[in-house]
Enzyme design. Structure first.
Site, PDB file in Angstrom:
ATOM      1  N   GLU A 183      40.956 -37.841  46.396  1.00  0.00           N
ATOM      2  CA  GLU A 183      42.206 -37.998  47.136  1.00  0.00           C
ATOM      3  C   GLU A 183      42.762 -36.609  47.435  1.00  0.00           C
ATOM      4  O   GLU A 183      42.813 -35.752  46.555  1.00  0.00           O
ATOM      5  CB  GLU A 183      43.220 -38.809  46.316  1.00  0.00           C
ATOM      6  CG  GLU A 183      44.580 -38.944  46.982  1.00  0.00           C
ATOM      7  CD  GLU A 183      45.553 -39.791  46.164  1.00  0.00           C
ATOM      8  OE1 GLU A 183      45.097 -40.780  45.537  1.00  0.00           O
ATOM      9  OE2 GLU A 183      46.753 -39.465  46.127  1.00  0.00           O
ATOM     10  N   GLU A 210      53.419 -34.514  50.619  1.00  0.00           N
ATOM     11  CA  GLU A 210      53.889 -35.500  49.652  1.00  0.00           C
ATOM     12  C   GLU A 210      55.120 -34.992  48.923  1.00  0.00           C
ATOM     13  O   GLU A 210      55.251 -33.800  48.618  1.00  0.00           O
ATOM     14  CB  GLU A 210      52.790 -35.824  48.636  1.00  0.00           C
ATOM     15  CG  GLU A 210      53.164 -36.927  47.664  1.00  0.00           C
ATOM     16  CD  GLU A 210      52.045 -37.272  46.704  1.00  0.00           C
ATOM     17  OE1 GLU A 210      51.953 -38.443  46.301  1.00  0.00           O
ATOM     18  OE2 GLU A 210      51.267 -36.367  46.349  1.00  0.00           O
TER      19      GLU A 210
END
Length: 496
Positions: free
Chosen positions: A136, A141
């Site tokens: 990932e 974010e």
């Protein structure tokens, strides 16, 4: 001494070698092709968030997706900014239908969800298989009131970074594998323009993620500082200086830990990171909101999320030309959540409708004349090489050049034209930004318009009523299980 013919041959060989080693555009998701190249995820949130992800049909009826003509038909995805809910706040999560192995991934964003208590927006790449076996890459974010971007890798065991790799951010640790909190290995940007309010006030910018067999680097360019080679779709990371984040080193087998990755946008609420009790308390949200839990605040505070939207100019994927040639003819991967649209299918996404377009071979036979006329203004510009006209001053000069010199002069002329075009586009975006924000926030009546909106134009959103059939859920989506991702705590391993 080289003969003239030998000199020309060597120069041509150098140009060919440079071309083969450079990045070539393989995918451009923008305007009316954007949503059609992504599959909506509408299952239960794997990170236990207080969120309800919507299908395209549901999102369309709730005005959670649309295109924005005054922002050059940028793609808009939002969370519900109005309702009180006990079932999870409505939001969007979409994943690219195509999966990738290596590449340079560019995303141009005018706006990202603003930092508000309870929110957890992210733009990321997710690998195949049981999380985190396929890896990932969290490119953008943050949670709650976070002001700076946090870039994170999540992997299976035995992926360690070289701490001496050059980058401008601040690293938390070098082990990217699983731990008790599933934090991964994160690098946080130092500049507040990289995320949230600072990002949006600067009209956004471009994030670039380069993924090779040697590691992963993430760059950010504010709107005013986007390199000319990105604007001309000829990106060259070797000219960009140090990245915000660089994950590299011989302690990780990069090809083993990252594979078959899909591109993901989502805005979650609460869950294993934003809603964790310790994070809610330490981040100041308990004191600011007066609510003891994240879920309590998110359920009752819809208006707090009026700026929780993405406004996407484009996603572009480039690959090394040698790699591109080797991968020709290979099948394309299904997106996580797995709709089965053909790779040639696009979707016309408007303010109130989602209309799958016919494939390229059948478009003229299937579309009515009014549909053909209405769809024409929203066709994205396709990158292409244009040969300069001999009548232009530069073209006239090229007539007296030959071989590599002529090619180099023509290429420089194209770069100059792209820079001029991009400068005009930037001025138009700056001038219209407040109008764009007002447009995407309010509910307005619109009329069908077949005129050309253009850069910052005034074209209206197409309000057609036709609904197309959705692709059946793919096998991956049907078999999604909770054990595929139980990220807890900082770093936010979503895993699904």
């Amino acid at each position: 001494m080289h003969t003239p013919s030998l000199t020309r041959f060597l120069a041509s060989a150098i140009l060919i070698q440079t071309s083969i080693a450079g990045y070539a555009l393989i995918d451009d998701f923008s305007k009316d092709t954007f949503f059609g190249n992504f599959t909506p995820f509408s299952q239960e949130d794997p990170t236990h968030g207080f969120v309800t992800y919507n299908s395209y049909a549901a999102a369309d009826s709730k005005n959670l997706i649309k295109t924005v003509p005054n922002a050059n038909f940028a793609s808009y995805l939002t969370a519900d900014p109005t309702s009180t809910t006990n079932a999870g706040r409505d939001s969007m999560r979409i994943a690219s239908k195509k999966s990738y192995n290596h590449g340079l991934f560019l995303v141009d964003l005018l706006h990202i969800p603003s930092p508000v208590c309870g929110s957890w927006p992210a733009f990321w790449l997710l690998g195949a298989g049981t999380w985190p076996a396929g890896g990932e890459i969290d490119v953008i974010e943050g949670v709650n009131m976070q002001e700076r971007n946090q870039m994170t890798l999540h992997t299976s065991a035995n992926c360690a970074l070289d701490s001496s790799a050059g980058f401008t951010g601040t690293s938390n640790k070098t082990d990217c594998g699983p731990d008790k909190e599933n934090t991964g290995c994160a690098i946080t940007a130092k500049d507040s323009s990289s995320f949230g309010a600072g990002f949006n006030q600067g009209n956004g910018g471009v994030y670039a993620t380069e993924w090779t067999s040697s590691g992963i680097s993430i760059y950010f360019f504010p709107r005013a500082n986007i390199p000319a080679d990105i604007q001309s779709s000829t990106p060259d990371p070797s000219k960009w200086g140090q990245p915000l984040a660089k994950f590299a080193g011989k302690g990780c087998d990069w090809d083993a830990h990252f594979k078959d990755m899909n591109i993901v946008f989502n805005t979650a609420f609460c869950g294993d990171w934003a809603g964790k009790d310790s994070v809610w308390e330490s981040g100041g949200c308990a004191a600011k909101t007066g609510k003891k839990t994240c879920q309590e605040f998110v359920a009752s505070s819809g208006a707090s999320y009026k700026d929780s939207f993405w406004l996407v100019n484009y996603v572009r994927v480039f690959q090394q030309q040698q790699q591109q040639q080797q991968s020709q003819g290979q099948g394309q991967g299904q997106g996580q959540g797995g709709g089965q649209y053909a790779s040639t299918t696009t979707m016309h996404v408007t303010r109130t409708t989602v209309v799958p377009a016919p494939t390229a071979n059948a478009q003229q036979q299937q579309a009515t004349p009014s549909q053909q006329q209405a769809s024409q203004p929203q066709k994205p510009a396709q990158p292409q090489q244009q040969q300069q006209s001999p009548q232009s001053p530069q073209g006239a000069q090229n007539q007296h050049q030959s071989g590599p010199q002529q090619e180099a002069a023509m290429a420089q002329g194209e770069v100059d034209k792209e820079q001029t075009k991009a400068a005009g586009s930037r001025r138009a975006r700056r001038g219209s930004w407040e109008a764009v924000r007002a447009l995407v926030r309010r509910d307005v009546d619109v009329e069908e318009d077949v005129g050309d909106g253009g850069d910052g134009g005034q074209g209206q959103v197409d309000d057609r009523d036709e609904k197309g059939e959705r692709g059946e859920r793919g096998e991956k989506g049907e078999k999604m299980t909770e054990e595929e991702g139980n990220g807890e705590g900082g770093g936010g391993g979503r895993g699904d």
